[in-house]
Design a protein around this motif. Structure first.
Motif, PDB file in Angstrom:
ATOM      1  N   TYR A 258      30.254  32.110  29.425  1.00 39.35           N
ATOM      2  CA  TYR A 258      29.927  33.382  28.786  1.00 39.35           C
ATOM      3  C   TYR A 258      28.827  33.181  27.736  1.00 39.35           C
ATOM      4  CZ  TYR A 258      30.381  37.177  25.429  1.00 39.35           C
ATOM      5  OH  TYR A 258      30.104  38.190  24.546  1.00 39.35           O
ATOM      6  N   GLU A 259      28.982  32.160  26.898  1.00 38.09           N
ATOM      7  CA  GLU A 259      27.990  31.887  25.851  1.00 38.09           C
ATOM      8  C   GLU A 259      26.630  31.545  26.460  1.00 38.09           C
ATOM      9  OE1 GLU A 259      28.209  32.489  22.660  1.00 38.09           O
ATOM     10  OE2 GLU A 259      30.308  33.102  22.846  1.00 38.09           O
ATOM     11  N   LYS A 260      26.617  30.789  27.552  1.00 42.00           N
ATOM     12  CA  LYS A 260      25.357  30.463  28.240  1.00 42.00           C
ATOM     13  C   LYS A 260      24.682  31.726  28.771  1.00 42.00           C
ATOM     14  CE  LYS A 260      26.758  25.909  29.889  1.00 42.00           C
ATOM     15  NZ  LYS A 260      27.094  25.128  31.099  1.00 42.00           N
TER      16      LYS A 260
ATOM     17  N   ARG B 291      32.546  28.978  27.627  1.00 39.56           N
ATOM     18  CA  ARG B 291      31.283  28.233  27.661  1.00 39.56           C
ATOM     19  C   ARG B 291      30.258  28.937  28.547  1.00 39.56           C
ATOM     20  NH1 ARG B 291      34.667  23.870  28.239  1.00 39.56           N
ATOM     21  NH2 ARG B 291      34.237  23.738  30.458  1.00 39.56           N
TER      22      ARG B 291
ATOM     23  N   ASP C  91      30.370  43.759  26.560  1.00 40.00           N
ATOM     24  CA  ASP C  91      29.132  43.535  25.808  1.00 40.00           C
ATOM     25  C   ASP C  91      28.055  44.558  26.150  1.00 40.00           C
ATOM     26  OD1 ASP C  91      30.010  41.469  24.282  1.00 40.00           O
ATOM     27  OD2 ASP C  91      28.870  39.907  25.299  1.00 40.00           O
TER      28      ASP C  91
ATOM     29  N   LYS D  15      25.085  34.795  27.684  1.00 37.46           N
ATOM     30  CA  LYS D  15      24.659  35.603  26.542  1.00 37.46           C
ATOM     31  C   LYS D  15      23.336  35.109  25.949  1.00 37.46           C
ATOM     32  CE  LYS D  15      26.925  37.214  22.634  1.00 37.46           C
ATOM     33  NZ  LYS D  15      28.033  37.388  21.749  1.00 37.46           N
ATOM     34  N   LYS D  16      23.145  33.806  25.935  1.00 35.20           N
ATOM     35  CA  LYS D  16      21.907  33.227  25.398  1.00 35.20           C
ATOM     36  C   LYS D  16      20.739  33.406  26.364  1.00 35.20           C
ATOM     37  CE  LYS D  16      24.097  29.769  22.506  1.00 35.20           C
ATOM     38  NZ  LYS D  16      24.495  28.381  22.392  1.00 35.20           N
ATOM     39  N   LYS D  17      21.029  33.377  27.648  1.00 36.03           N
ATOM     40  CA  LYS D  17      19.965  33.389  28.650  1.00 36.03           C
ATOM     41  C   LYS D  17      19.513  34.790  29.054  1.00 36.03           C
ATOM     42  CE  LYS D  17      18.805  31.192  33.037  1.00 36.03           C
ATOM     43  NZ  LYS D  17      19.242  30.267  34.076  1.00 36.03           N
ATOM     44  N   TYR D  18      20.418  35.774  29.027  1.00 36.73           N
ATOM     45  CA  TYR D  18      20.118  37.097  29.564  1.00 36.73           C
ATOM     46  C   TYR D  18      20.350  38.196  28.541  1.00 36.73           C
ATOM     47  CZ  TYR D  18      20.597  34.521  33.953  1.00 36.73           C
ATOM     48  OH  TYR D  18      20.473  33.596  34.958  1.00 36.73           O
ATOM     49  N   THR D  19      19.665  39.316  28.757  1.00 36.27           N
ATOM     50  CA  THR D  19      19.898  40.526  27.989  1.00 36.27           C
ATOM     51  C   THR D  19      21.052  41.260  28.661  1.00 36.27           C
ATOM     52  OG1 THR D  19      17.533  40.675  27.613  1.00 36.27           O
ATOM     53  CG2 THR D  19      18.830  42.642  27.138  1.00 36.27           C
TER      54      THR D  19
END
Length: 147
Positions: free
Chosen positions: A9-11, A7, A113, A13-17
């Motif tokens: 990790y997904e946050k 959870r 990533d 990934k959505k918030k940062y480059t």
């Protein structure tokens, strides 16, 4: 991967480059301070009045500090900054606490990533260790599909 870590990790990934560890810190408004530490300590995090600083060992080769930065960043995200000094020499016989395992798992996922997955798949284990700038004992956190 544990649902708690997935959870978070997904946050992230959505918030940062996810281009590099240092760029991630800039985006997250977390300071980075290189400082000479003992050779067994890669880094630690300090937070004062909601401002966080990740301190990394300036005596260490730059190549290995990416993982240290992500490990400490993971402590901030997962544990609100609670951590133990990072990276006591592997093989010392000390058990790594749960929060260290969690920080390692998230840090490796973020590090992967930030690298080319096709390139990672072509590397041997010893090449992968150097390519990612990690210790051999951290290979256990890398999903099998990437090796």
């Amino acid at each position: 991967m544990a649902p708690f870590i997935e959870r978070n990790y997904e946050k992230i990934k959505k918030k940062y480059t996810l281009s590099s560890p240092k760029e991630l810190l800039k985006e997250a408004d977390i300071d980075l301070l290189p400082y000479p530490l003992d050779m067994n300590t890669g880094g630690f995090t300090t937070t004062n009045q909601r401002c966080s600083t990740i301190v990394v060992n300036s005596n260490w080769d730059e190549h290995y500090l990416g993982f240290v930065i992500l490990h400490e960043f993971s402590h901030l995200v997962l544990h609100g900054g609670t951590s133990t000094p990072y990276y006591r020499r592997i093989g010392s016989g000390l058990m790594v606490p749960k929060i260290e395992h969690e920080a390692n798992e998230l840090a490796i996922k973020l590090l992967l990533d930030m690298h080319d997955k096709d390139e990672i798949k072509r590397l041997t284990k010893s090449q992968l260790i150097y390519y990612l700038g990690i210790d051999e004992d951290l290979l256990k956190y890398i999903p099998k599909f990437t090796r």
